[in-house]
Structures are given as C-alpha cells and as structure tokens.
Scaffold this active site. Structure first.
Site, PDB file in Angstrom:
ATOM      1  N   TRP A 359       1.168  -1.163   0.057  1.00  0.00           N
ATOM      2  CA  TRP A 359       0.074  -0.129  -0.008  1.00  0.00           C
ATOM      3  C   TRP A 359       0.763   1.453   0.157  1.00  0.00           C
ATOM      4  O   TRP A 359       0.277   2.232  -0.244  1.00  0.00           O
ATOM      5  CB  TRP A 359      -0.984  -0.016   1.149  1.00  0.00           C
ATOM      6  CG  TRP A 359      -0.368   0.029   2.725  1.00  0.00           C
ATOM      7  CD1 TRP A 359       0.226  -0.792   3.292  1.00  0.00           C
ATOM      8  CD2 TRP A 359      -0.454   1.270   3.566  1.00  0.00           C
ATOM      9  NE1 TRP A 359       0.769  -0.417   4.427  1.00  0.00           N
ATOM     10  CE2 TRP A 359       0.172   0.933   4.572  1.00  0.00           C
ATOM     11  CE3 TRP A 359      -1.165   2.420   3.377  1.00  0.00           C
ATOM     12  CZ2 TRP A 359       0.402   1.855   5.620  1.00  0.00           C
ATOM     13  CZ3 TRP A 359      -0.708   3.483   4.275  1.00  0.00           C
ATOM     14  CH2 TRP A 359      -0.266   3.192   5.660  1.00  0.00           C
ATOM     15  N   ASP A 360       2.129   1.061   0.294  1.00  0.00           N
ATOM     16  CA  ASP A 360       3.095   2.212   0.155  1.00  0.00           C
ATOM     17  C   ASP A 360       3.032   2.894  -1.103  1.00  0.00           C
ATOM     18  O   ASP A 360       3.016   4.261  -1.249  1.00  0.00           O
ATOM     19  CB  ASP A 360       4.615   1.868   0.283  1.00  0.00           C
ATOM     20  CG  ASP A 360       4.910   0.822   1.575  1.00  0.00           C
ATOM     21  OD1 ASP A 360       3.852   0.306   2.015  1.00  0.00           O
ATOM     22  OD2 ASP A 360       5.869   0.633   1.965  1.00  0.00           O
ATOM     23  N   GLU A 490       1.762  -1.241  13.275  1.00  0.00           N
ATOM     24  CA  GLU A 490       1.976  -2.959  13.504  1.00  0.00           C
ATOM     25  C   GLU A 490       2.290  -3.508  14.943  1.00  0.00           C
ATOM     26  O   GLU A 490       2.527  -4.572  15.133  1.00  0.00           O
ATOM     27  CB  GLU A 490       2.574  -3.705  12.500  1.00  0.00           C
ATOM     28  CG  GLU A 490       2.057  -3.202  10.935  1.00  0.00           C
ATOM     29  CD  GLU A 490       3.000  -3.556   9.853  1.00  0.00           C
ATOM     30  OE1 GLU A 490       2.669  -3.893   8.869  1.00  0.00           O
ATOM     31  OE2 GLU A 490       4.376  -3.592   9.938  1.00  0.00           O
ATOM     32  N   LYS A 602       4.405   2.228  16.043  1.00  0.00           N
ATOM     33  CA  LYS A 602       5.362   1.906  15.055  1.00  0.00           C
ATOM     34  C   LYS A 602       5.473   3.246  14.133  1.00  0.00           C
ATOM     35  O   LYS A 602       6.692   3.569  13.582  1.00  0.00           O
ATOM     36  CB  LYS A 602       5.246   0.709  14.200  1.00  0.00           C
ATOM     37  CG  LYS A 602       6.434   0.324  13.384  1.00  0.00           C
ATOM     38  CD  LYS A 602       5.994  -1.127  12.605  1.00  0.00           C
ATOM     39  CE  LYS A 602       7.181  -1.532  11.629  1.00  0.00           C
ATOM     40  NZ  LYS A 602       6.597  -2.827  10.935  1.00  0.00           N
ATOM     41  N   GLN A 603       4.455   3.472  13.768  1.00  0.00           N
ATOM     42  CA  GLN A 603       4.459   4.661  12.505  1.00  0.00           C
ATOM     43  C   GLN A 603       2.802   5.479  12.943  1.00  0.00           C
ATOM     44  O   GLN A 603       2.334   5.099  13.506  1.00  0.00           O
ATOM     45  CB  GLN A 603       4.399   3.954  11.359  1.00  0.00           C
ATOM     46  CG  GLN A 603       3.109   3.206  10.684  1.00  0.00           C
ATOM     47  CD  GLN A 603       3.388   2.442   9.703  1.00  0.00           C
ATOM     48  OE1 GLN A 603       4.024   1.470   9.525  1.00  0.00           O
ATOM     49  NE2 GLN A 603       2.913   2.982   8.645  1.00  0.00           N
TER      50      GLN A 603
END
Length: 770
Positions: A359-360, A490, A602-603
């Site tokens: 999906w990046d 994640e 994580k992000q």
C-alpha cells in the site's frame, strides 16, 4: 550510534577507507538500477568476506511455499520472492597466480567508492598489496543503462605499481545463485543452456514454478594502456557457469582494462525462443557505441530526470544529499515505462519483504510520481490495481466475503496475497482504503476524471462491498464496528475499532457512492456497462451508506482525542522519552508479546488519518492528536517520520519538522533502524519528497487549485522544487522572507499562497513575501 561513514556531498554518495564491517551496508547504499533491473553494489572481483550478493530483474519472481507453524484457512499459499538473478558482473582477477580478494590482501589503501547520482554511475578505486607482495591500483566504473535497459556496462582497470606480472582477467556469468531468504532452500532456477560465441556468452535459465525465461548475457574486451587487444581466450564452463580467461603479461606502470557489457533479456518482453538472438543484437549494438559514449547517453538521460525531479537545498549539505539520494533511488526503481510493474519496498537493493507491491505505492509514491512525471506514470500505477481486481475479489472470497467484495493484498506480485504473517494478511485491511484514496488523489491533482468511469469505479465498488461486509452492527453501541484488525501501527494486532481503519472505511463507501452518481449523470454508457457487470442496485448502495453514516469511532472525552483503538487507554502510558534508550529499537530488543501490550506506535496511525483527511479536522484537533500520539511513537517504520514532519510543519513546529525530515531523508544513509545491510527503504523515500513539498512547501490542492503555505527550516538559506501540475510546470523557490514562483508554459495559472489567490503568467517571476 548511527553509522556516519558516508561523506557529505551535494551530488554523490562517497565512502573513503575500507572496513569489512561496512561492506553489506555499502552494498545496499551504493545499489544501482534502471527500472528494469538492478543490483547491489557487490564487488566485481571475488570477495571472500561477509557479503550479500544480489541482482534482480523487474517482474521476475518465485512463489516460495509459505512456512508457518500452524496453517489457517485463507492463509496465502506462497510468499513471492524477489528473485536473486544470475550474476553477470563477475570478473575473477589473478596476479601471478594469486586471486585478487580485498578481504585477504596484506594492505588496502586509498579505498574510495562513489555513487554519482547526477550522472547515474558507480565507481570504486583502491590500491592493494597482495599476499605475494605485488602492489596494484584498481579502478572500476559501472552503470545500468537507462537508454538500453537490458544492459549494464563495466570498465575494470588494474595498474601494476611495483613490478611486472602476469594478470589474468576472467569475466563470467554465474547461474549458481541462491536467495538469502529462501523458506525451504528450494532451487529457484533451472538452467536450460550455456552458450558462447566469439566474445559473447549466454546462459538461458527458467524459474521454477513461475516459468520466467531469462537469458543472462555478457561480452568483453581487453585493452592495455587503452589499446584494444584481439587475443585468444580460454573458456571454462559447467551447467551453471561460463567464464572467459584472458592472460596477459603486463609491465610495471602499465594498465590493463576489461570492458564488460552484460544484462538480461526475458520472456516478459520477448519471445522465449529469441532471447539469445535479442541479447546478441543488443550486446553488439552497445559494444559498437562503446563504454564512454554509452555513459554520455546515461548522463543525458539522468540530466533529463533531474531537470524535473530535483530539489535543491542551500546551506545544508547533509539534507541536500539526503533528498537527492531518495529521488535517485526512486527513479532507479520505477520510471513508469511498464504498467505491469510496481514499486517494491526494497526495490532492487535486497530481498526482504518479498513481493513488488504494498500500500506504500498508493499512500506515499503516487504523489511523487504525479508531480515529477507525466500523469500517465501515476495512471499506470492505478491501472496496475485495476488489472488485478479479479484477484482482489478472489482474495476476499478466500476469507469468506462474497458478491464481488474485493480485498487487495498486503503484498503481491500478480494480485494474489502472498504475505507471510497472518496478523498482517488477515487484519491489516486498511490497505484497501489506500487503493481508493489514490484514485481520489489522482483525480484531485490531475483533474482527469476519465480514469474513474473507465476503470476506477469498478475498483471502488469492490472495495466498498468489502467494507460493508467487514463491518459488524453492535447492539451495545448502536453503531457499526470493525473488529479484529491491525492498523498502520503494526505494534497492535487483532484490535477492535482502529480509528484509521474505521475512518477510511467510512470515507471509501461515501466516495464510491458519490462517484456512482457522477458516472450515472455524466457517463451513462460507462454506468450501464459497469452496473451490468457488477450487478449493483441502489438498494445495495443504501445498505453501504447506512454503515458509513453509523460508523463507530472510539473517543476519549478526557483526552479530547480519537483513540487509536478501543483499548488504547488501558495500556501503561509511558512515553518514548521515558523509555530506556538501551531498549531501542524495541522490535529488536523486546518479545512480540511485550510490544503488543505496550503503548508504543511503530508509525503514524491515527495521525495517518489526519494526514489523508486533514480537511475534515481543524488545526486545533490536529495539534491535540499530534501532542497525544507522537510522544508514544518510536518511528520504527520507515513510513513514519515523513507524515510527522508534514504535520509538524503544518503546526509551525519547524525544528521538530526538520528533525523528522532529516530522519526520513537519511534513514538509510545514517542507518537509523540498524538494518540497511538488508536493503534500502525505497517506498518510504517518496515520503522524503513529501516532507519538503507538502511539509515545508505546504503544497496542497484546494478548491481545485494548487496551494502553498511555504515555511523554511532555520538551517536552510533556501530550497526549490518543481511541480508538474496539469501539464504546467511550476518552479517554487522558498527563501527566508519570500517565495519565488515561476511558470513554464503557455497559459496563466491561478494558485493559492497562504490562502490568497495569485495569478502567475508564463515565464514571469512572481515574488510573495512571507
């Protein structure tokens, strides 16, 4: 402590001094590619020290059978491996019978490696004292041609410094290669033939299972002091290997050089019976052109890319080097020439993650390609997903969805899901939303609506059907909920009501319903064709919108923020600042159980929603959420710092925005996550571009116009970039107290600067004071 051996330079990545501990990292950092193939920066000559050998061909992969401890229904059958391709760069070198091996030399001095990003080539030079005390000087230069994208070129030179000697050059092709990340140590390649003719050699091989046919080819030529030799050679070959051996007695002070052209022809582009003949013709053509003239073409091709894609930064060499490295690697990975290809997270620099598409691409890469290329390139990336819609529907069916619901894969090569981890495969379903958002983003930026009735609406309908079926009605909440998911963070698996997932699900349904109405009104023939194909009724759309209108979003009145998921406040909320630095990165120091129970992010997750849908929230809401979530974010995803940089800039927190920018732009150069030896973070590199253009430049599309809110870090004197907006090129130059705008084109362009309307005439400089 991050690595810091890369020299600061505006246009090059430079390493000085040889250190065996840096070899694998440098093999990643100095990687080269041309969109059709790529390779890690392995030495041409034999190297017996720790190394990660890697050459890769775009679109050629192997379906390695999934390895799990306990099989679950719906689990992907295979994990698609980016295949380590046959090695064509190899040149064995021996001097008076002793093999040149940098790992075993008595002494290595003046070691220097340079990746010239402006011109697209890699060079290496050093002096060596061999175990037999012969002293030599070695120089090599190589590149992968943009003009002839099935070919790479090498010039390899050895100069004798202290005595005469017998020097043997043995260029070879080697098909006896393996992947570092094979699940079962399977054999990935079958060799079909080994051939040679005159100064050319060919190995034709076929991948197991997928049956891609590849011809690996080379041709070579020897010269002493620049004078080409027409000499006899010995030939050595076996089932996997062919080598030419050139033996010459060379005098002290003289230089012997080998020019080698090599590369791949594949049945993705040619008839499999003609691979050798195509390779022969191509090698003959480039040999006739010659190394230097081919290099001149390379320089011109890169100059054309940089003319549009370059971002200049005045006053901060490390920041300048970082952004150019990112732009360079993106262009080495994907140039938009082949609609069957996509942008792998490691590109051509390593094997980790497998697959070619995440999906990046939709979330991070499309904005870069939209603004720096012709819009057809971004359209190709959208078309890639349309072509795999049937597979997305199959993926959803495997998980129990029906009626044409589509779940796009987390990782794929051909549209089938092939991710190895169940908590990602089954649960990280927000990826579906990024596919839809990219269609919206493309239309918003280009104003080209034609893609939606032609292809995009079918994709949107499949995605909306998935979200409708994936939501569950909760009697207790009197709302629709989405259970058992993993959001962008994640470090939380199998959670309920991830804010970002729920929000993008709602948005997808609303956006799809809106476009069904638009296509019905303005494209009746397309509407009829699509409705007949997908069997969609107005009653079904009403069922979707009922779910969207009643979607549940967890919210804390006490904190005045949307919660990342239902249970986020149940965690022990210790900020990253209070976490012992020896525990970082937690993904390498902690058990997965401990990570899942922690508050660490994580992000960008909730903040990813605020990035995509910023017009739905006030600046005050963004500030509240940023202040709540960023302190818990460990940024252990390469996709994290860029989003935070953009949002910090929007909030006017330029020091924080600059820190995040430097982290995203130098993530690999400085090896923040201690994993660069595995390969580069290609897709997140587009986020670096976004950090400058959308973050510092404040570029958006508002009210159908290009809009800017320019800011500048105090560390910079100025920065500039170009935007290709609807086939008009706008040059933007931001300085301390003013911003220059200049339009290349034939018609005027209205833009917004700090929300004020400005009309820019072609080839006229407009200055806006800040």
């Amino acid at each position: 402590m991050n690595q810091d051996y890369i020299k600061a330079d505006h246009w090059s990545i430079i390493e000085e001094g040889f250190d065996v501990n840096q070899v694998k990292s440098s093999e990643s950092l100095f990687s080269i590619g041309n969109g059709a193939m790529g390779q890690r920066a392995n030495f041409e000559e034999h190297y017996s020290g720790p190394t990660f050998q890697g050459s890769y061909i775009a679109g050629v992969y192997y379906p390695d059978k999934t390895r799990v401890g306990w099989w679950k229904n719906g689990y992907p059958e295979y994990f698609a491996k980016v295949l380590n391709a046959p090695n064509w760069i190899g040149i064995n070198v021996s001097i008076n019978g002793e093999a040149l091996d940098v790992f075993k030399c008595k002494k290595i001095e003046k070691f220097r490696r340079e990746l010239n990003m402006k011109e697209g080539w890699l060079s290496r030079s050093f002096t060596a004292t061999l175990q037999n005390s012969i002293e030599i000087e070695v120089e090599s230069k190589r590149f992968l041609s943009l003009d002839f994208d099935e070919v790479g070129a090498i010039v390899y030179k050895v100069k004798l410094l202290n005595r005469d000697a017998q020097i043997n050059f043995s260029p070879y092709l080697d098909n006896g290669i393996t992947n570092e990340d094979s699940n079962w140590d399977d054999k990935f390649w079958d060799v079909l033939s080994v051939n040679h003719e005159d100064n050319q050699a060919f190995i034709v091989s076929r991948t197991m299972k997928t049956h891609f046919y590849v011809c690996t080819a080379m041709c070579s030529q020897i010269a002493i002091n620049g004078k080409v030799l027409n000499q006899e050679k010995q030939i050595s070959e076996n089932i996997n290997y062919v080598e030419f051996q050139y033996k010459n007695y060379v005098k002290k002070g003289d230089t012997i050089s080998l020019t080698k052209f090599g590369g791949y022809t594949t049945d993705r582009n040619h008839d499999k019976k003609e691979l050798i003949s195509v390779a022969k013709k191509t090698l003959h053509e480039v040999s006739k052109i010659g190394f230097q003239s081919l290099l001149d073409l390379q320089k011109a091709a890169w100059a054309k890319i940089w003319e549009m894609a370059d971002i200049t930064i005045d006053g901060d060499v490390k920041a300048q080097q970082g952004i150019r490295f990112n732009i360079f690697q993106l262009n080495q990975t994907y140039l938009g020439k082949d609609a069957r290809l996509n942008i792998g997270p490691k590109g051509f620099t390593g094997e980790k993650y497998g697959g070619s598409t995440y999906w990046d691409t939709e979330a991070y890469c499309i904005p870069f390609y939209l603004a720096t290329k012709d819009q057809k390139v971004a359209r190709n990336l959208l078309a890639y997903r349309f072509q795999q819609l049937d597979k997305a529907i199959e993926n959803a069916e495997k998980l129990g969805f029906k009626n044409g619901a589509a779940l796009y894969p987390m990782v794929t090569m051909n549209g089938e899901e092939c991710h190895n981890e169940w908590e990602i495969t089954f649960e990280e379903i927000h990826r579906n939303g990024a596919i839809a958002f990219a269609i919206y983003n493309y239309h918003r930026f280009t104003s080209d609506y034609s893609y939606i009735p032609e292809k995009g609406l079918e994709v949107l309908i499949g995605i909306a059907r998935f979200w409708h079926q994936r939501a569950t009605f909760s009697k207790a909440k009197n709302k629709y909920v989405i259970l058992g998911v993993t959001g962008p963070n994640e470090y939380e698996n199998n959670v309920n009501n991830n804010f970002y997932t729920n929000y993008i699900a709602k948005w997808c349904i609303k956006y799809t319903a809106e476009n069904i109405e638009l296509v019905e009104a303005d494209y009746p023939s397309d509407f009829t064709r699509i409705m007949n194909k997908v069997k969609l009724s107005k009653a079904e759309v009403t069922q979707w919108t009922t779910v969207a209108d009643n979607m549940y979003f967890p919210y804390s009145e006490a904190e005045q923020v949307y919660l990342q998921q239902d249970g986020f406040l149940d965690k022990e909320l210790i900020t990253v600042a209070d976490l012992d630095k020896s525990q970082r990165p937690i993904n390498q120091k902690w058990s997965w159980d401990r990570i899942l129970r922690s508050p660490y992010i994580k992000q960008a997750d909730t903040l990813q929603g605020f990035y995509f849908f910023e017009e739905d929230f006030t600046v005050e809401e963004l500030e509240r959420h940023f202040d709540f979530y960023e302190p818990f974010t460990v940024h252990e995803s390469s996709l994290s710092p860029c989003v935070h940089s953009i949002q910090a800039a929007k909030l006017g927190r330029m020091e924080q925005a600059y820190t995040f920018y430097l982290r995203t732009s130098r993530l690999d150069l400085d090896d923040y996550n201690h994993e660069v030896h595995e390969g580069l973070h290609i897709t997140s590199m587009a986020g670096t571009w976004m950090s400058i253009v959308e973050g510092f430049g404040g570029m958006r599309v508002k009210n159908n116009k290009l809009s800017f809110d320019p800011k500048i870090p105090k560390q910079w004197n100025a920065y500039s970039f170009k935007i290709n907006f609807r086939n008009q090129i706008l040059k933007v130059n931001v300085q301390k107290n003013k911003t220059h705008f200049e339009l290349v084109g034939n018609t005027a362009l209205d833009i917004l600067v700090n929300d004020k309307l400005i009309s820019i005439q072609p080839n006229t400089l407009i200055t806006v004071k800040s």
